[in-house]
Design an enzyme around this catalytic site. Structure first.
Site, mmCIF file in Angstrom:
data_model
loop_
_atom_site.group_PDB
_atom_site.id
_atom_site.type_symbol
_atom_site.label_atom_id
_atom_site.label_comp_id
_atom_site.label_asym_id
_atom_site.label_seq_id
_atom_site.Cartn_x
_atom_site.Cartn_y
_atom_site.Cartn_z
ATOM 1 N N LYS A 78 4.354 -2.597 6.361
ATOM 2 C CA LYS A 78 3.365 -1.553 6.628
ATOM 3 C C LYS A 78 3.736 -0.897 7.952
ATOM 4 C CE LYS A 78 -1.698 -0.939 6.961
ATOM 5 N NZ LYS A 78 -3.002 -1.625 6.937
ATOM 6 N N SER A 153 -6.318 0.221 3.721
ATOM 7 C CA SER A 153 -5.331 1.093 4.321
ATOM 8 C C SER A 153 -3.881 0.748 3.998
ATOM 9 C CB SER A 153 -5.515 1.076 5.833
ATOM 10 O OG SER A 153 -5.212 -0.204 6.353
ATOM 11 N N SER A 177 -8.355 -4.114 4.006
ATOM 12 C CA SER A 177 -7.177 -3.255 3.866
ATOM 13 C C SER A 177 -5.965 -3.893 3.194
ATOM 14 C CB SER A 177 -6.741 -2.715 5.228
ATOM 15 O OG SER A 177 -7.551 -1.627 5.601
#
Lengths: 486, 96, 481
Positions: A78, A153, A177
């Site tokens: 990420k 996210s 997330s």
């Protein structure tokens, strides 16, 4: 079987056994990214050269008789994890030019384990979002239905693994997330106990809630990766100095006799009936395996969303003050004075949702409002924590849905922040209490994945993973791949 | 809690965020809705409850030995800086 | 009718703690490095980095707390103070707010009239220092040097107990002495290691409630503190007597103009939004740890001065001067130790001649060109009558200039005292013979001339004759037969 259909554990075994080289595996995934990323927008940066270097090094290590379970296995990070010499954007214009001079602990540990870095994945800006629509780099599409969101996210990581552009990816979870995108894309996503995984090098959103973790194809892969990234780090004061169990070897613990708590508040109004049915079916699987299902109530839990939307913005408003256009990141053109430098660099560098949260946080901490909002939320946080504590004196794990609905359409909830926030209604509690939690796929509703959430007491990652693994031995939802990406 | 434009302008200044006139009404609306939403917290009975700042209540701060192990990496660290002169980070003139 | 005004002063002293590394990072804290070479990722507030607390800074804060008889908190909490300023990299300063590490201490100061006064210390908390803004030579820009960012500070907050600039100075000096005794701060005010903010207000004498106060920032010398407070008091009294009222504000002292002026930049909508720093956990100090810190404390200035008075028979004043710095006290005790006593003699020499040389050359006692060992060598020669006190002054000067020991100089210059009474008697006889008129005058009643004969004898012996013996002989021989 094509390489991308293999799990991370299988790829590791195959590379070690000499069935294929790490370089072959890396090239295969780089090709898939090359062909598929335009459709999904899952990657912000693809590190093809770096991947091949990593892969050759892994192959050399294997040849030399070295290496472990993850040596040569490709993955994606990420874009919230700082990676030295590589762009780290956090999905923001503010950091669109930011090359980190250092590696996050998670990045360092996975590199040391011999993994191969494919690239950095797209995400909601500064991890603030539940749909990946707040990214400066544009929305990510759900491989199950490209008109729908992958969740957020960690949406880029979720889409990348779901479409098998990467066998596994890292994520972070502040209010869901990891788990929510895992649920919406049919993955197994684990958020460990707060303090289990070092936050060093993970760009902070809400420091008392943020926790790094993994989006994987199965509990087995998740266990393998978590084992590599977990553990004490002296650079993070909130990192817990406790030994890390070998998660992957403890997956086969039986669920027979396990007391499973079903939280009444998770099955009320707002839960999509078909999603609820899929979760109920999963609970029946546990019953058939010999688990004892106990219904219980956590009365303060319905307040977790409002609590979160005070605590998280408060912390974020302070955490994001360092982005001021002075030492790194975006700076506006020709600032006329210091105030102009600050307000324009930040006004132009941050997107609307980030600004909204910074302002919410600024407000709830400001003189005259602190007690009514921030302090009150911290007290309610304690009530929620006490609810969980009490629950874990009665049961071993808690089971329920991860999200109230399957993936929604891109653009469907952007106009109303509250509707968007309520998507995290089942996931936020574990962050407020710092509990380990996982989402595993448990069905398809109209061709869209549904997630089953497993929540355990502090440091019970092994149990949470074993509970998911037991289910995955009985079912094959976790092996389903979006038809367009098989 | 309904915020006024003036409230939002003040918050934006405190947070050092430039909000344009076009953006302002949108923030006035959404921030008001968010505050209204979180106000349901006031319904919770929290009389003697301690505020919880941290999820691991039993953990205490670890102390680091006093060893200056860091060395100079100014050149590397300043590669990300928008404006540097003579090793200093440059900002518009600050008047005290 | 004239109103009598009472001045109310509280000080916030910032003492940089003398750790080797910063409070939340492993960067060095040495002063004077090139800009930003001692600013690491944590000091720069880079994305993703985290603070880890320096244990030595905590130990130093505890030393201070115990030394002022305060409570060292079993549990204290770090908080963020949020504001934007270019020398504050994270946009917040890590400090302590609701739960500081030290509370409720006191120190005693001695006033001009010799009376003691107790000043309360409300709290002392740990925090990080900011960087520095440089405005020279950069045209329309300001340059930021973050070497100082993250240096540990102990902010020592007094009660508003001081009633004059003199009291404020006495208090500040007392804290300055204390932190150096405790070896927690080098006290270097020029480098900013020890500085203070003064909260000043005035009220009608006898009134109970305080007047509106102004905070004067960043005073880094005792002289500035005195001047700034005196200026500020006059300013406030003038405003009030002119029918105006005081605006609570932050003011800056301008040493070139000897005045304070409003710092408007600090006034705009300051709302620090303190909240507990989620990157740091509660600081918990165990009783055993605190007791070990207590056991490691040195003898403190007040205790030491008390002992100098009680055991050594020094005056309060002398004891105060000799304990004003740990170095002076160590020097004094070193000389006394080597001599095995002679407390008053040693005190006089250190406070008199030696300190004269130190002042002349602008040296601290630790830099003295005559160390304690050497001074004791000189004083030993006074005690054993080898030289007189007067000759000793001459020897001291020669020691200071040459770096030689007392005995080497006494021998080289032939300064050994004449104690042979036969030899002195011969000189006395010669002096009487060559000054018949004065002798006659003395004998006819001019007693004052006794001193003249002493002088002549000392002159004739080059000052080496034992003064007591000279006196005795003259008393016997001058009156004649």
């Amino acid at each position: 079987m094509s390489l991308h259909l293999k799990s991370a554990a299988e790829l590791g075994r195959g590379i070690r056994a000499g069935e294929y080289s790490s370089e072959e595996v890396a090239r295969h995934f780089l090709d898939r990214i090359d062909q598929g990323n335009d459709r999904l927008n899952a990657f912000v940066t693809v590190t093809a050269e770096r991947a091949l270097e990593d892969a050759r090094r892994a192959d050399a290590a294997i040849k030399a008789g070295e290496g472990g379970a993850l040596t040569g296995v490709p993955l994606a990070h990420k874009d919230i994890f700082c990676t030295s010499k590589i762009l780290t954007t956090c999905g923001s214009k503010m950091l669109s030019n930011f090359v980190s001079p250092y590696d996050a602990t998670v990045v360092e540990r996975l590199a040391a384990a011999g993994t191969v870095l494919l690239g950095k994945t797209n995400m909601d800006e500064f991890a603030m979002g539940s749909s990946n629509e707040t990214s400066f780099y544009g929305p990510v599409r759900n491989p199950w239905d490209e008109n729908r969101v992958p969740g957020g996210s960690s949406g880029g990581s979720a889409a990348a693994v779901a479409a098998r552009l990467a066998p596994v990816a890292t994520g972070t979870d502040t209010g869901g997330s990891i788990r929510q995108p895992a649920a919406l894309t049919g993955l197994t996503g684990v958020k460990p106990t707060y303090g289990r995984v070092s936050r060093y090098g993970m760009i902070a959103f809400a420091s008392s809630l943020d926790q790094g973790g993994v989006l994987a194809q199965s509990a087995e892969d998740a266990a393998l990766l978590l084992e590599a990234i977990a553990g004490f780090d002296p650079r993070d004061s909130t990192s817990v100095d406790a030994p890390v169990p070998a998660y992957a070897t403890q997956l086969d613990r039986p669920v027979k006799g396990l007391k499973v708590g079903i939280i009444r508040e998770f099955f009320g109004e707002g839960l999509d009936p078909a999603t609820g049915d899929a979760v109920q079916a999963a609970l029946e699987v546990y019953r058939s395996l010999g688990a004892e299902l106990v219904e219980l109530s956590l009365p303060a839990l319905p307040l977790s969303v409002p609590t979160y939307y005070v605590v998280a913005p408060a912390e974020c408003s302070s955490n994001l003050s360092r982005f001021d256009g002075v030492r790194f990141g975006y700076r506006c053109e020709d600032p006329k004075d210091l105030l102009d430098l600050y307000t324009r660099s930040r006004g132009e560098g941050f997107g609307a949702e980030v600004k909204r949260r910074i302002m919410t946080g600024t407000y709830v901490l400001s003189a005259g409002y602190y007690d009514a909002y921030y302090l009150k939320a911290q007290k309610v946080r304690n009530l929620i924590n006490a609810d969980f504590k009490r629950a874990f004196t009665e049961v071993d794990v808690l089971l329920g849905p991860t999200c109230p609905t399957p993936a929604f359409g891109i653009g469907a909830k952007v106009d109303d922040p509250i509707t968007m926030y309520l998507n995290d209604i089942y996931t936020i509690g574990a962050n407020l209490a710092g509990l380990p939690a996982l989402s595993a796929p448990c069905g398809l509703v109209d061709g869209l994945p549904v997630g089953l959430q497993v929540i355990g007491p502090h440091f019970a990652e092994s149990r949470v993973l074993a509970v998911a693994h037991a289910y995955q031995r009985e079912t094959d939802w976790h092996r389903r791949i979006p038809p367009a990406w098989a | 809690m309904t915020l006024t434009r003036r409230d939002v302008e003040n918050i934006a200044l405190l947070a050092r965020l430039r909000i344009t006139d076009e953006e302002l009404p949108g923030y006035v609306g959404s921030l008001s809705r968010i505050l209204e939403f979180v106000e349901q917290l006031s319904s919770a009975e929290t009389g003697e409850v301690e505020p919880m700042a941290h999820p691991l209540e039993d953990q205490v701060q670890r102390l680091r030995p006093d060893e200056p192990t860091e060395t100079d990496h100014r050149e590397l660290y300043q590669r990300n800086a928008p404006a540097v002169e003579a090793g200093l980070y440059i900002v518009p003139k600050v008047i005290e | 009718m004239t109103i009598e005004w009472e001045v109310v002063i509280g000080l916030e002293i910032h003492a940089q703690l003398a750790t080797r590394s910063k409070i939340f990072s492993a960067s060095p804290t040495a002063f004077g490095a090139a800009p930003n070479v001692q600013a690491n990722l944590v000091d720069l507030g880079y994305p993703g980095v985290l603070p880890v607390l320096n244990g030595e800074a905590v130990r130093m804060a505890a030393r201070f707390g115990l030394a002022v008889g305060g409570k060292v908190a079993r549990r204290s909490v770090f908080a963020r103070k949020n504001y934007f300023y270019p020398d504050l990299p994270k946009g917040y300063q890590i400090s302590q707010y609701e739960l500081p590490v030290v509370e409720d201490g006191t120190v005693d100061i001695v006033l001009d009239d010799g009376l003691r006064k107790t000043i309360g210390i409300t709290r002392a908390h740990l925090e990080e220092d900011a960087g520095k803004s440089l405005h020279e030579g950069l045209g329309a820009h300001t340059g930021i040097d973050l070497n100082r960012a993250g240096t540990p500070l102990l902010e020592i907050v007094s009660e508003p107990d001081m009633r004059s600039a003199r009291e404020a100075i006495a208090y500040m000096k007392k804290i300055h002495t204390l932190v150096r005794y405790l070896e927690i701060c080098d006290g270097n005010m020029q480098e900013g290691s020890f500085r203070c903010d003064a909260n000043v207000s005035v009220r009608h004498k006898g009134k109970h409630e305080y007047g509106t106060r102004c905070e004067i920032k960043n005073l880094n010398s005792f002289r500035y503190v005195e001047k700034a407070i005196n200026y500020e008091v006059t300013r406030q009294v003038d405003i009030l007597e002119g029918g105006g009222s005081i605006v609570q504000e932050t003011r800056l002292f301008d040493p070139d103009r000897n005045e304070t002026r409003s710092m408007r930049s600090k006034e705009e909508a300051n709302d620090y939004r303190y909240f507990p720093d989620p990157d740091l956990l509660p600081l918990v100090l165990e009783d055993g740890w605190i007791e070990r810190v207590r056991a490691s404390l040195p003898e403190l200035p007040d205790e030491k001065a008390g002992r100098f008075v009680g055991e050594f028979g020094l005056s309060e004043y002398d004891a105060g001067v000799l304990t004003a710095s740990r170095e002076t006290a160590a020097y004094y005790e070193g000389v006394v130790g080597a001599l095995g006593g002679e407390h008053k003699l040693v005190a006089n020499w250190i406070m008199g001649d030696l300190s004269g040389f130190l002042n002349r050359d602008g040296l601290e006692i630790g830099q003295s060109r005559i160390d304690a060992e050497r001074l004791s060598g000189l004083l030993r020669r006074i005690v054993d009558d080898t030289i007189s006190g007067k000759i000793a002054k001459e020897v001291l000067e020669a020691m200071w200039e040459s770096g030689l020991g007392a005995d080497e100089i006494i021998d080289a210059k032939g300064l050994r005292q004449i104690t042979d009474s036969g030899a002195i008697e011969r000189v006395v006889a010669e002096v009487m013979e060559s000054n018949p008129r004065q002798l006659a005058d003395f004998r006819s009643g001019k007693d004052k001339l006794f001193g003249f004969f002493v002088g002549q004898v000392m002159k004739a012996t080059g000052g080496k004759a034992n003064p007591a013996q000279v006196n005795e002989l003259l008393k016997r021989l001058l009156p004649g037969g």
